[in-house]
Design a protein around this motif. Structure first.
Motif, PDB file in Angstrom:
ATOM      1  N   GLU A   1       6.167  -7.278  -2.520  1.00 23.98           N
ATOM      2  CA  GLU A   1       5.927  -8.475  -3.336  1.00 23.98           C
ATOM      3  C   GLU A   1       5.026  -8.213  -4.541  1.00 23.98           C
ATOM      4  N   GLY A   2       4.085  -7.263  -4.386  1.00 22.40           N
ATOM      5  CA  GLY A   2       3.093  -7.052  -5.447  1.00 22.40           C
ATOM      6  C   GLY A   2       3.678  -6.534  -6.750  1.00 22.40           C
ATOM      7  N   ALA A   3       4.864  -5.920  -6.705  1.00 20.76           N
ATOM      8  CA  ALA A   3       5.421  -5.322  -7.929  1.00 20.76           C
ATOM      9  C   ALA A   3       5.794  -6.418  -8.934  1.00 20.76           C
ATOM     10  N   ALA A   4       6.633  -7.356  -8.507  1.00 17.25           N
ATOM     11  CA  ALA A   4       7.024  -8.448  -9.413  1.00 17.25           C
ATOM     12  C   ALA A   4       5.805  -9.301  -9.767  1.00 17.25           C
ATOM     13  N   THR A   5       4.940  -9.520  -8.775  1.00 18.39           N
ATOM     14  CA  THR A   5       3.773 -10.370  -9.013  1.00 18.39           C
ATOM     15  C   THR A   5       2.810  -9.737 -10.017  1.00 18.39           C
ATOM     16  N   ALA A   6       2.680  -8.410  -9.998  1.00 16.93           N
ATOM     17  CA  ALA A   6       1.814  -7.744 -10.985  1.00 16.93           C
ATOM     18  C   ALA A   6       2.315  -8.034 -12.399  1.00 16.93           C
ATOM     19  N   ARG A   7       3.632  -7.964 -12.578  1.00 11.88           N
ATOM     20  CA  ARG A   7       4.192  -8.239 -13.921  1.00 11.88           C
ATOM     21  C   ARG A   7       3.931  -9.694 -14.307  1.00 11.88           C
ATOM     22  N   ALA A   8       4.186 -10.608 -13.357  1.00 12.57           N
ATOM     23  CA  ALA A   8       4.007 -12.038 -13.658  1.00 12.57           C
ATOM     24  C   ALA A   8       2.546 -12.354 -13.979  1.00 12.57           C
ATOM     25  N   VAL A   9       1.630 -11.823 -13.161  1.00 16.70           N
ATOM     26  CA  VAL A   9       0.199 -12.133 -13.345  1.00 16.70           C
ATOM     27  C   VAL A   9      -0.337 -11.471 -14.616  1.00 16.70           C
ATOM     28  N   ALA A  10       0.113 -10.249 -14.887  1.00 18.75           N
ATOM     29  CA  ALA A  10      -0.351  -9.568 -16.109  1.00 18.75           C
ATOM     30  C   ALA A  10       0.047 -10.378 -17.343  1.00 18.75           C
ATOM     31  N   ALA A  11       1.255 -10.922 -17.334  1.00 20.36           N
ATOM     32  CA  ALA A  11       1.724 -11.713 -18.488  1.00 20.36           C
ATOM     33  C   ALA A  11       0.902 -13.000 -18.634  1.00 20.36           C
ATOM     34  N   ILE A  12       0.630 -13.669 -17.516  1.00 21.46           N
ATOM     35  CA  ILE A  12      -0.154 -14.922 -17.569  1.00 21.46           C
ATOM     36  C   ILE A  12      -1.581 -14.619 -18.048  1.00 21.46           C
TER      37      ILE A  12
ATOM     38  N   ALA B   1       0.739  -3.088 -13.464  1.00 23.87           N
ATOM     39  CA  ALA B   1       2.006  -3.497 -14.094  1.00 23.87           C
ATOM     40  C   ALA B   1       2.520  -2.393 -15.015  1.00 23.87           C
ATOM     41  N   GLN B   2       1.614  -1.756 -15.754  1.00 25.64           N
ATOM     42  CA  GLN B   2       2.048  -0.707 -16.688  1.00 25.64           C
ATOM     43  C   GLN B   2       2.539   0.541 -15.949  1.00 25.64           C
ATOM     44  N   VAL B   3       1.858   0.895 -14.862  1.00 23.52           N
ATOM     45  CA  VAL B   3       2.287   2.081 -14.097  1.00 23.52           C
ATOM     46  C   VAL B   3       3.657   1.815 -13.459  1.00 23.52           C
ATOM     47  N   ILE B   4       3.823   0.616 -12.882  1.00 21.48           N
ATOM     48  CA  ILE B   4       5.109   0.274 -12.253  1.00 21.48           C
ATOM     49  C   ILE B   4       6.236   0.326 -13.274  1.00 21.48           C
ATOM     50  N   ASP B   5       5.979  -0.152 -14.469  1.00 20.56           N
ATOM     51  CA  ASP B   5       7.022  -0.190 -15.499  1.00 20.56           C
ATOM     52  C   ASP B   5       7.146   1.122 -16.269  1.00 20.56           C
ATOM     53  N   GLY B   6       6.369   2.125 -15.878  1.00 16.78           N
ATOM     54  CA  GLY B   6       6.468   3.441 -16.513  1.00 16.78           C
ATOM     55  C   GLY B   6       5.897   3.473 -17.928  1.00 16.78           C
ATOM     56  N   GLN B   7       5.110   2.449 -18.278  1.00 16.58           N
ATOM     57  CA  GLN B   7       4.532   2.425 -19.632  1.00 16.58           C
ATOM     58  C   GLN B   7       3.296   3.306 -19.729  1.00 16.58           C
TER      59      GLN B   7
ATOM     60  N   PHE C   1       0.839  -1.200   0.000  1.00 14.40           N
ATOM     61  CA  PHE C   1       0.000   0.000   0.000  1.00 14.40           C
ATOM     62  C   PHE C   1       0.877   1.255   0.000  1.00 14.40           C
ATOM     63  N   ARG C   2       1.904   1.262   0.863  1.00 16.48           N
ATOM     64  CA  ARG C   2       2.771   2.455   0.963  1.00 16.48           C
ATOM     65  C   ARG C   2       3.523   2.706  -0.345  1.00 16.48           C
ATOM     66  N   TYR C   3       3.934   1.610  -0.983  1.00 16.82           N
ATOM     67  CA  TYR C   3       4.623   1.746  -2.274  1.00 16.82           C
ATOM     68  C   TYR C   3       3.685   2.382  -3.303  1.00 16.82           C
ATOM     69  N   GLY C   4       2.440   1.880  -3.348  1.00 15.53           N
ATOM     70  CA  GLY C   4       1.447   2.449  -4.265  1.00 15.53           C
ATOM     71  C   GLY C   4       1.186   3.915  -3.951  1.00 15.53           C
ATOM     72  N   ALA C   5       1.094   4.235  -2.642  1.00 14.51           N
ATOM     73  CA  ALA C   5       0.826   5.627  -2.249  1.00 14.51           C
ATOM     74  C   ALA C   5       1.968   6.531  -2.713  1.00 14.51           C
ATOM     75  N   ALA C   6       3.210   6.033  -2.610  1.00 21.37           N
ATOM     76  CA  ALA C   6       4.357   6.825  -3.079  1.00 21.37           C
ATOM     77  C   ALA C   6       4.265   7.037  -4.595  1.00 21.37           C
TER      78      ALA C   6
END
Ligand SMILES: NC(=O)C1=CN([C@@H]2O[C@H](COP(=O)(O)OP(=O)(O)OC[C@H]3O[C@@H](n4cnc5c(N)ncnc54)[C@H](OP(=O)(O)O)[C@@H]3O)[C@@H](O)[C@H]2O)C=CC1
Ligand SMILES: O=C(CO)COP(=O)(O)O
Length: 321
Positions: A271-282, A297-303, A252-257
């Protein structure tokens, strides 16, 4: 009394060691760094849980061999480190009850903890311990309830008995897929909820996000064979509520930042950052509709910017709930 092993002396592994040892169970807590392990053993403290004192029955070590003397070993290393850790420790840990406490999906393989245990330690009994609980709350002896999932109901009942304490109440499940996916997916939603609050979008938007995020969690988990009831329990809904509404949650704090455009310490386990990428791909590969996860996943990766992600989510075709 049977000694319990815990691999990973971070916040959660240490909190579990504290509650189990406070209930009189001897614990061997493994940390990867010998200097850190020695300091923790001597000082009976850790910077990851300020103010908590390790009870006497906890032995801290950086040697793997003592874990061979434990029939039950809790795995509390981060998700992306689990496969590497188990490959290195398989000689010591195989044929034991291995209970994964990490929440996530492995980015390299798209697998959850139980599949990684089965692959690396094929003679082990795999189980999952998951649900709503902050390490600090468990360590302070505050009341907590978690799910212990194991495919074998007899072994699951044994583990439930062995790992419950007067303040840590474990509920049993045989739906290991549902339990591990609930814990993994809620971290993605906690990041999304943090973004919503950090960006000033309001509590109503967070409630909408949590509800639609929960629908997404159920869709993904059920497509992988999970029972819908499991997602509605502690490991899914329970943990979703906790981490989407509390600033104690690192996801939550990471998202808030992200929402505020602020800096976030890269050494904190999110944990949610890597998992978002993995789950989005699956989800993309399997055609499972996961708009919130794809956006995170797109926001984390700056896309995609947060404004673009919100616009895309709001402009999706109108549909039945
Ligand atoms: N904290 C919490 O409230 C809860 C956490 N969890 C889950 O527990 C798991 C661990 O989280 P948590 O304890 O909080 O994380 P922390 O960041 O507090 O600790 C992580 C621990 O794992 C160790 N570690 C990191 N990488 C490796 C590696 N490659 N090999 C071996 N050990 C490694 C770290 O060692 P080092 O110190 O040397 O870096 C540290 O001891 C996560 O999956 C999390 O989702 C579940 C419920 C609650
Ligand atoms: O999983 C947790 C509580 O159940 C801990 O959440 P965070 O990893 O977001 O801090």
């Amino acid at each position: 009394m049977t000694r319990i092993g815990i691999a990973g002396a971070g916040a959660f592994g240490t909190a579990l060691a504290v509650t189990l040892a406070s209930a009189g169970r001897p614990v061997t807590l493994w940390a990867r760094d010998p200097v850190f392990a020695d300091r923790m053993m001597q000082s009976r403290e850790t910077p990851r849980l300020p103010g908590i004192v390790l009870p006497d029955p906890v032995t801290v070590t950086a040697e793997l061999d003592p874990l061979a003397g434990c029939e039950t070993v809790l795995l509390s290393v981060p998700m992306q480190a689990l496969a590497g850790f188990l490959k290195g420790a398989a000689m010591v840990l195989d044929a034991r009850a291995l209970i994964a406490c990490c929440k996530g999906v492995d980015m390299a393989t798209g697998r959850g903890p139980s599949a990684i245990i089965a692959e690396t330690c094929p003679r082990a009994t795999a189980a999952i311990l998951t649900g709503p609980s902050f390490a600090a709350d468990i360590a302070r002896g505050l009341p907590t309830a978690l799910t212990l999932a194991c495919r074998d109901p007899r072994r699951g009942a044994e583990l439930q008995e062995r790992l419950s304490t007067p303040t840590l109440r474990l509920y049993r499940s045989t739906d290991i897929t549902g339990a591990e996916l609930g814990g993994a997916l809620k971290n993605i939603m906690a990041i999304a909820a943090g973004i919503v609050i950090g960006a000033g979008l309001g509590d109503s938007a967070r409630a909408a996000l949590m509800t639609r995020g929960f629908a997404e969690m159920q869709r993904f988990a059920c497509a992988h064979g999970a029972e819908p009831e499991t997602l509605a329990g502690l490991s899914g809904f329970g943990d979703l509520v906790l981490t989407c509404t509390s600033a104690q949650s690192r996801n939550f704090r990471y998202g808030a930042a992200l929402g505020k455009g602020a800096w976030f310490d890269p050494d904190v386990t999110v944990e949610g950052a890597a998992t978002a990428r993995a789950v989005a791909a699956i989800a993309q590969a399997r055609g499972i509709e996961m708009p919130v996860t794809q956006s995170v996943a797109q926001v984390i990766d700056g896309q995609r910017s947060i404004a673009e992600a919100v616009k895309t989510l709001l402009s999706r075709p109108l549909k039945e709930e």
